[in-house]
Scaffold this active site. Structure first.
Site, mmCIF file in Angstrom:
data_model
loop_
_atom_site.group_PDB
_atom_site.id
_atom_site.type_symbol
_atom_site.label_atom_id
_atom_site.label_comp_id
_atom_site.label_asym_id
_atom_site.label_seq_id
_atom_site.Cartn_x
_atom_site.Cartn_y
_atom_site.Cartn_z
ATOM 1 C CG ASP A 32 -2.065 -0.914 1.161
ATOM 2 O OD1 ASP A 32 -2.444 -1.302 0.046
ATOM 3 O OD2 ASP A 32 -2.621 -1.261 2.228
ATOM 4 N NE ARG A 58 -4.183 -2.383 -5.202
ATOM 5 C CZ ARG A 58 -3.967 -3.208 -4.161
ATOM 6 N NH1 ARG A 58 -3.610 -2.727 -2.998
ATOM 7 N NH2 ARG A 58 -4.113 -4.510 -4.303
HETATM 8 P P1 FDA Z 1 -13.654 9.523 -5.965
HETATM 9 O O1 FDA Z 1 -13.216 9.810 -4.572
HETATM 10 O O2 FDA Z 1 -13.791 10.651 -6.913
HETATM 11 O O3 FDA Z 1 -14.979 8.676 -5.899
HETATM 12 C C1 FDA Z 1 -15.736 8.357 -7.049
HETATM 13 C C2 FDA Z 1 -17.085 7.808 -6.591
HETATM 14 O O4 FDA Z 1 -16.877 6.595 -5.872
HETATM 15 C C3 FDA Z 1 -17.826 8.702 -5.598
HETATM 16 O O5 FDA Z 1 -18.583 9.664 -6.271
HETATM 17 C C4 FDA Z 1 -18.670 7.691 -4.867
HETATM 18 O O6 FDA Z 1 -19.770 7.306 -5.635
HETATM 19 C C5 FDA Z 1 -17.743 6.512 -4.769
HETATM 20 N N1 FDA Z 1 -16.939 6.559 -3.529
HETATM 21 C C6 FDA Z 1 -15.622 6.870 -3.437
HETATM 22 N N2 FDA Z 1 -15.209 6.779 -2.161
HETATM 23 C C7 FDA Z 1 -16.282 6.444 -1.433
HETATM 24 C C8 FDA Z 1 -16.493 6.190 -0.062
HETATM 25 N N3 FDA Z 1 -15.493 6.287 0.827
HETATM 26 N N4 FDA Z 1 -17.733 5.842 0.360
HETATM 27 C C9 FDA Z 1 -18.744 5.726 -0.526
HETATM 28 N N5 FDA Z 1 -18.611 5.936 -1.862
HETATM 29 C C10 FDA Z 1 -17.392 6.291 -2.305
HETATM 30 N N6 FDA Z 1 -5.241 5.287 -1.127
HETATM 31 C C11 FDA Z 1 -3.978 5.499 -0.652
HETATM 32 O O7 FDA Z 1 -3.614 6.632 -0.354
HETATM 33 N N7 FDA Z 1 -3.120 4.442 -0.533
HETATM 34 C C12 FDA Z 1 -3.453 3.180 -0.889
HETATM 35 O O8 FDA Z 1 -2.644 2.257 -0.761
HETATM 36 C C13 FDA Z 1 -4.761 2.949 -1.389
HETATM 37 N N8 FDA Z 1 -5.168 1.708 -1.769
HETATM 38 C C14 FDA Z 1 -6.360 1.553 -2.437
HETATM 39 C C15 FDA Z 1 -6.697 0.323 -2.986
HETATM 40 C C16 FDA Z 1 -7.857 0.192 -3.729
HETATM 41 C C17 FDA Z 1 -8.189 -1.131 -4.338
HETATM 42 C C18 FDA Z 1 -8.721 1.320 -3.915
HETATM 43 C C19 FDA Z 1 -9.968 1.208 -4.738
HETATM 44 C C20 FDA Z 1 -8.414 2.520 -3.338
HETATM 45 C C21 FDA Z 1 -7.252 2.656 -2.584
HETATM 46 N N9 FDA Z 1 -6.918 3.877 -1.981
HETATM 47 C C22 FDA Z 1 -5.648 4.053 -1.488
HETATM 48 C C23 FDA Z 1 -7.942 4.940 -1.837
HETATM 49 C C24 FDA Z 1 -7.884 5.921 -2.986
HETATM 50 O O9 FDA Z 1 -6.710 6.669 -2.937
HETATM 51 C C25 FDA Z 1 -9.078 6.901 -2.953
HETATM 52 O O10 FDA Z 1 -9.023 7.654 -1.774
HETATM 53 C C26 FDA Z 1 -10.430 6.238 -3.043
HETATM 54 O O11 FDA Z 1 -10.423 5.140 -3.914
HETATM 55 C C27 FDA Z 1 -11.490 7.222 -3.562
HETATM 56 O O12 FDA Z 1 -11.119 7.670 -4.845
HETATM 57 P P2 FDA Z 1 -11.873 7.243 -6.203
HETATM 58 O O13 FDA Z 1 -10.836 7.011 -7.247
HETATM 59 O O14 FDA Z 1 -12.762 6.118 -5.943
HETATM 60 O O15 FDA Z 1 -12.630 8.527 -6.690
#
Ligand code: FDA
Length: 320
Positions: free
Chosen positions: A147, A197
């Site tokens: 991570d 990732r």
């Molecule tokens: P965005 O935040 O724009 O969300 C898009 C849409 O997804 C939202 O409109 C909503 O519908 C839905 N959504 C997103 N987050 C939500 C929530 N918490 N609750 C409900 N709905 C939600 N970060 C990091 O700093 N280090 C890491 O190692 C990881 N590892 C990791 C692994 C995996 C498999 C994922 C999917 C994510 C991570 N992250 C992470 C977290 C990542 O950095 C980020 O904060 C979240 O994925 C939210 O960003 P999105 O790309 O989903 O877009």
């Protein structure tokens, strides 16, 4: 249009208060708000959830919750738990996924849970502990991905991954698109076999190192994604945002990447229907599933991403 989520830095800053932490960790893991994002406190809870996800045509990456340990014994206990976890995951049935040959079970690990923050020799201890996990995982056909934590750890974490990839070429790393450095990191890490990732990034970071506006972060994500998808590695598209998800599909079609050469990844409890839709369409989909009692940091990051979640959390706090 203002595209900064004003609550995000506030929630992440408030989350650092020891008083708030004491109050919130009193919420049982069984409370709906915790249960939505966390598979449970024990490995038994986790294995049940992992089995259900595998049977639904999805793959899993399991995180034993914990971070920033400054206690050597705790780091050793984390290693022991991961070794048992890898054993239990290896024993699960692996339903066939048409066109997808990669290991369906993976563990995700934070180097700060393996000792990276220890005052003496932290990075070396974390590297050694990761080597122990990778050795076990290689025997069990389980993948490992490291991570990404706050930016002060990025260089040390990538150095550890580089060092161990000689022995374990399948070892994955997470890159955060909000960091200014990440597009360059993607170019360096898009080589053959490299598993990256790509996520947006979940920590509170200063403007000197990270984009602050949501639109800038998404733009950076798209640039990084293009580098990875046009590269020779194995991109892991970790986002729930429809824009990167659609962009990944377009780039895969353009570059002739089949479902065995990249995967979508989402967090347990978020956009379940979309996970199932992608899997039903034949894509590789992996769900990141956390378990354990140290859920506070993980959960507050999920709240900060979507303040609508805060209302659920406050209700759980009031009714505790
Ligand atoms: P965005 O935040 O724009 O969300 C898009 C849409 O997804 C939202 O409109 C909503 O519908 C839905 N959504 C997103 N987050 C939500 C929530 N918490 N609750 C409900 N709905 C939600 N970060 C990091 O700093 N280090 C890491 O190692 C990881 N590892 C990791 C692994 C995996 C498999 C994922 C999917 C994510 C991570 N992250 C992470 C977290 C990542 O950095 C980020 O904060 C979240 O994925 C939210 O960003 P999105 O790309 O989903 O877009």
């Amino acid at each position: 249009m203002i595209d900064v989520n004003p609550l995000r830095p506030l929630i992440l800053a408030a989350a650092e208060s020891p008083r708030l932490k004491r109050a919130l960790t009193g919420i049982p893991v069984t409370a709906d708000i915790v249960r939505r994002f966390v598979a449970g406190e024990t490995r038994i809870d986790l294995i049940g959830v992992a089995r259900t996800l595998l049977n639904s045509g999805r793959m899993v990456s399991v995180d034993f919750l914990g971070e920033n340990t400054t206690d050597r014994n705790q780091a050793d206990a984390t290693v022991a738990e991961y070794l048992s976890l890898i054993n239990d995951l290896a024993a699960l049935d692996r339903p066939a996924l048409p066109g997808i040959a990669v290991p369906p079970v993976e563990v995700s690990v934070k180097l700060s849970a393996l000792g990276q923050a220890l005052p003496v020799d932290g990075p070396a201890i974390a590297t050694e502990n990761l080597r122990i996990l990778c050795t076990k995982a290689a025997q069990a056909d389980v993948w490992v991905t490291v991570d990404a934590e706050d930016h002060t750890t990025t260089a040390a974490t990538l150095a550890t991954v580089r060092e161990l990839r000689g022995e374990f070429p399948w070892l994955g790393a997470v890159l955060q698109a909000y960091l200014h450095r990440t597009e360059t990191d993607c170019r360096e890490l898009a080589g053959p076999g490299s598993r990256i990732r790509l996520c947006k990034g979940a920590y509170r970071e200063p403007p000197e190192v990270a984009f602050q506006r949501a639109s800038e972060v998404t733009d950076s994500y798209l640039r990084c994604l293009e580098v990875l998808m046009r590269g020779e590695g194995y991109p892991m598209v970790a986002s729930h945002d429809p824009v990167p998800i659609a962009a990944a599909a377009d780039l895969a079609a353009e570059s002739g990447r089949g479902p065995d050469r990249f995967e979508y990844q989402m967090l347990y409890g978020i956009r379940d229907a979309e996970q199932l839709r992608l899997a039903a369409a034949g894509s590789a989909v992996r769900v990141y599933v956390p378990y354990g009692s140290q859920w506070y940091g993980y959960l507050t990051r999920r709240l900060a991403e979507r303040p609508a979640n805060l209302a659920f959390f406050l209700r759980a706090l009031v009714s505790k």
